[in-house]
Design a protein around this motif. Structure first.
Motif, PDB file in Angstrom:
ATOM      1  N   LEU A 187      -5.021   0.005  -3.163  1.00 13.87           N
ATOM      2  CA  LEU A 187      -3.619   0.392  -3.316  1.00 13.87           C
ATOM      3  C   LEU A 187      -2.723  -0.822  -3.551  1.00 13.87           C
ATOM      4  O   LEU A 187      -1.719  -0.739  -4.267  1.00 13.87           O
ATOM      5  N   SER A 221       2.465   2.097  -3.638  1.00 12.21           N
ATOM      6  CA  SER A 221       1.646   2.786  -4.640  1.00 12.21           C
ATOM      7  C   SER A 221       1.123   4.131  -4.147  1.00 12.21           C
ATOM      8  O   SER A 221       0.820   5.012  -4.959  1.00 12.21           O
ATOM      9  N   ALA A 222       1.029   4.301  -2.840  1.00 15.62           N
ATOM     10  CA  ALA A 222       0.571   5.586  -2.300  1.00 15.62           C
ATOM     11  C   ALA A 222       1.690   6.615  -2.237  1.00 15.62           C
ATOM     12  O   ALA A 222       1.433   7.796  -1.998  1.00 15.62           O
ATOM     13  N   ARG A 281       0.829  -1.209   0.000  1.00 12.18           N
ATOM     14  CA  ARG A 281       0.000   0.000   0.000  1.00 12.18           C
ATOM     15  C   ARG A 281       0.866   1.262   0.000  1.00 12.18           C
ATOM     16  O   ARG A 281       0.547   2.247  -0.666  1.00 12.18           O
ATOM     17  N   ARG A 307      -3.678   7.152  -3.730  1.00 15.89           N
ATOM     18  CA  ARG A 307      -4.523   7.031  -2.532  1.00 15.89           C
ATOM     19  C   ARG A 307      -5.858   7.740  -2.758  1.00 15.89           C
ATOM     20  O   ARG A 307      -6.925   7.214  -2.389  1.00 15.89           O
TER      21      ARG A 307
END
Length: 788
Positions: free
Chosen positions: A174, A93-94, A90, A118
């Motif tokens: 995510l 990708s955030a 998570r 996000r």
């Protein structure tokens, strides 16, 4: 003096006490982070009792009354076994890795933040239907209660001196966005490199270096694309440049996979059989988590077994007794770089409706042990601004991952599908990074299609950046299920994919070309499939483990006939020794092979020498150029150059024969540093490097987090793709309705904790190719989850 000695003893004892106390505390914290395997636990939100059974390998069987309860239990075991892995997905990708690792991750986070994943994940969660949303909420409740039920935080957080943050519904989205980042280009790298080549090179040379097809094409529809002819002349400004070489001496790894299937008329089971191995970067713990879910749906019992992705509630690949399916990454064209026409101060950009203002976004990036920083990103009607080209023009990016249908939970419907046609329909509605789905059913049918969103493109956008301001180019939504390309049950009863081009004609136009792999792997799989008329699961495993180097045989012949001449052999004793390893009829990437290592590294060294000046010229022309993104078609051009040996391509100080001789010298010198040639095997170079991401930060004990660094068979141009920290993240071979004879491998175990009783189990079967079972074995641990 007499008083000092008792004082020293007392001080030593005190220090030993504190050390022992600290060690005991540390041990207790690490030990307390082990997952709960047995007994009972009460979870808020369960509708009924759920049983979680694990076999000696830790493979989980979850027995629930309904799908939501199964999702909650899966979330529970995921977080107990793999929460740190989920957290990395998570944060990756955030663009939030800096808050965990500090400034070392800041540049990466800045790069990722342009995508605002996000924010997009929250939008997607809010758009989900009730069924998918309830499933996601159940999974999230399970994740957080699993984390809270650990006696201590996962041991990685102890090392990082951090506290884990609870899971949110958007974090599952995510996690899928992280797979987009892993499997597709996130900033148009390939398109930009092709455009630089187009601008910097004569048209005939550009066409020659970027061929559309080759003799290695192995499309399932038999279509062939031709190779461009060799130019009559080569520009001296390119071929005589003497700048720094940047091409690696090691072949870069190609993220992808293999899969294939045979119909029921060719199988020993009577059902169709699917084989699948997904090639990814491999580390501890593995990308996938094996599970079997058993639950009730519409008064029927569903049993689905396969591989799950920690962070998501569904089975990614597997079998439900009626269908079995697997994936390879599709290198179709799922994104486009847009060249923006702007006003003088670049405050506005031109669209078909006139000039528009950029949309600005302020984002805060938290950094461990430092003040947070604020960054600004810009968006257009097509997508985010990702930089500028060498002409100073801003670039925007249109990417499937930015749209609301990029991620959903439609994939879960495969768990109840009963035939190939139903699987096709589900695939066309699923939100995942586009994959070549191979599906086999109990009726004997097989099929291929694309699973994931396919954009409907307007105009001849092709593979190069374009100006979209006139309205000639653009995306007009997405294909509907009845428009999706697919192939079902061909007459010969065989299908295969290996990241190369799958089809031609109208289907190819819908998919496009986003950087296909050379067809050598696919062609070799095809060849093996047509060598027999009947197949068992073990027969298909043999194809998965095939290490014969068919693609490199011509390179072996080149060395034998053009390089190892009598004159050169008489002058070079080391060459004489090398010859004995190069005269064997079969060339395979086996761990004991010296000959394979010579031939493979010779080919790589020749490629480096042939294209180094071109790479240097293009990199200096535009720093956005990346040789890695365009390397696959260059394999085709490379052999044509080696075969034809045109005058003018190399520098005046060099000849083709000199280049070959120097390349072989370099390879043999590298192989014999501090050892005889006989010990320079392929397995020595191709040793496993399957490590925990934090193992290097732990002195002395860090190595115990890793898998053994043993030699591995296989390489990139053959079905068995294994090398270092890259290779088959799973191998699955299964015939629906006959799961008891199926096969499943993982390079690392289920466990994320090194003290788990099954840490590392299954690794040896993956290395040695032993046919370990697809289904979970006899129950060894049983945990009962009770509802409030």
């Amino acid at each position: 003096m007499k008083n000092i000695k008792p004082f020293a003893i007392a001080l030593t004892l005190i220090l030993l006490f504190f050390l022992a106390t600290g060690a005991a505390w540390l041990y207790s914290r690490v030990d307390s982070a082990l997952p709960q395997l047995e007994g009972k636990a009460t979870l808020f939100g369960l509708n009924a009792t759920v049983n979680i059974e694990r076999d000696e390998f830790g493979i989980a069987t979850i027995k629930a009354e309904n799908r939501n309860d199964a999702a909650m239990a899966l979330g529970f075991v995921h977080s107990q076994e793999r929460f740190f892995q989920m957290d990395l997905l998570r944060r990756n990708s955030a663009g939030e890795l800096s808050s965990l690792f500090g400034e070392m991750a800041l540049d990466y986070d800045k790069k990722i933040r342009v995508h605002r994943f996000r924010e997009r994940a929250r939008t997607i969660v809010n758009s989900l239907g009730n069924h998918e949303l309830e499933l996601l909420k159940a999974y999230t409740r399970g994740v957080n209660q699993g984390l809270e039920r650990l006696g201590a935080n996962p041991f990685e957080y102890l090392l990082l001196q951090q506290t884990p943050v609870l899971w949110q519904e958007e974090d599952t989205v995510l996690s899928v966005f992280s797979m987009y980042l892993d499997l597709q280009y996130s900033a148009g790298e390939r398109e930009l490199s092709l455009d630089i080549m187009r601008k910097a090179l004569p048209a005939d040379l550009f066409a020659f270096l970027t061929p559309k097809g080759s003799k290695w094409d192995a499309a399932i529809d038999g279509s062939q694309f031709s190779q461009s002819p060799m130019p009559a002349n080569f520009p001296k400004t390119i071929t005589s440049d003497g700048r720094t070489v940047s091409i690696s001496k090691r072949e870069p790894k190609f993220v992808g996979s293999n899969n294939w299937s045979v119909s029921g008329k060719l199988s020993t089971t009577g059902s169709a059989i699917v084989a699948n191995d997904m090639h990814l970067g491999i580390r501890v713990p593995n990308t996938w988590y094996r599970a079997s879910l058993i639950y009730s749906s519409n008064d029927k019992t569903v049993k689905i077994t396969g591989a799950t992705l920690p962070g998501t509630p569904n089975v990614v690949v597997g079998s439900n007794g009626s269908i079995a399916w697997g994936f390879t990454n599709s290198y179709g064209d799922w994104s486009d770089v847009i060249v923006l026409e702007t006003n003088e101060d670049k405050s506005q950009y031109l669209t078909p409706d006139g000039f528009k203002n950029f949309t600005s976004h302020s984002q805060m990036i938290a950094i461990k042990d430092q003040e947070s920083i604020e960054i600004q990103t810009q968006d257009t009607i097509w997508g985010p601004v990702i930089g500028e080209n060498s002409d100073g023009k801003l670039l925007a990016y249109r990417w499937v991952a930015h749209d609301i249908n990029a991620v959903n939970l439609a994939h879960v419907q495969l768990e109840s599908a009963t035939n190939v046609d139903q699987a096709f329909n589900i695939a066309a509605q699923s939100g995942i990074p586009a994959q070549n789905m191979m599906v086999a059913d109990i009726h004997g049918d097989i099929g291929w299609t694309i699973m994931g969103p396919i954009p409907r493109k307007r105009g001849e956008i092709d593979e190069l950046p374009k100006d979209w301001s006139t309205g000639e180019f653009g995306w007009d939504g997405y294909l509907t299920p009845d428009e999706y390309p697919n192939v079902k049950s061909p007459a010969d009863g065989r299908l295969w994919t290996a990241n190369s081009r799958i089809v031609g004609g109208e289907m190819y136009k819908k998919i496009g070309n986003g950087g296909y792999a050379l067809g050598a792997r696919g062609q070799q799989i095809k060849q093996r499939l047509f060598e027999k008329e009947q197949f068992s699961e073990k027969d298909l495993l043999a194809i998965a483990l095939d290490t014969e180097a068919i693609y490199l045989k011509r390179w072996q012949k080149l060395v034998q006939e053009k390089v190892l001449t009598e004159q050169m052999l008489s002058q070079k004793p080391l060459w004489q020794e090398a010859k004995q390893y190069l005269t064997k009829d079969t060339l395979s990437a086996n761990v004991e092979s010296v000959g394979y290592r010579i031939v493979k590294n010779f080919k790589t060294e020749v490629k480096r020498r042939v294209f180094s000046q071109l790479d240097s010229y293009l990199t200096n022309y535009d720093a956005n150029f990346s040789f890695k993104t365009v390397r696959n078609p260059l394999e085709v051009s490379l052999w044509k150059l080696v075969e034809m040996q045109p005058e003018g391509f190399l520098t005046q100080e060099n000849t083709w024969l000199t280049l070959f001789n120097d390349a072989l010298d370099t390879v043999l010198e590298d192989m014999t540093q501090d050892q005889p040639l006989a010990k320079a095997t392929w397995g020595q170079e191709n040793a496993a490097a399957i490590n925990h991401p934090l193992s290097s930060a732990i002195p002395i004990f860090g190595k115990y987090l890793n898998m053994p660094a043993e030699p591995l068979a296989g390489d990139g141009f053959m079905p068995r793709v294994d090398g270092g920290g890259f290779g088959a993240s799973e191998r699955m071979i299964v015939s629906p309705g006959h799961e008891e004879s199926g096969i499943f491998h993982m390079p690392t175990s289920q466990a994320g904790h090194p003290w788990s009783p099954y840490f590392g189990k299954g690794h040896n079967d993956w290395v040695n190719g032993n046919p370990s079972p697809f289904l979970p074995g006899k129950t060894k641990y049983k945990l009962t989850l009770l509802s409030y």
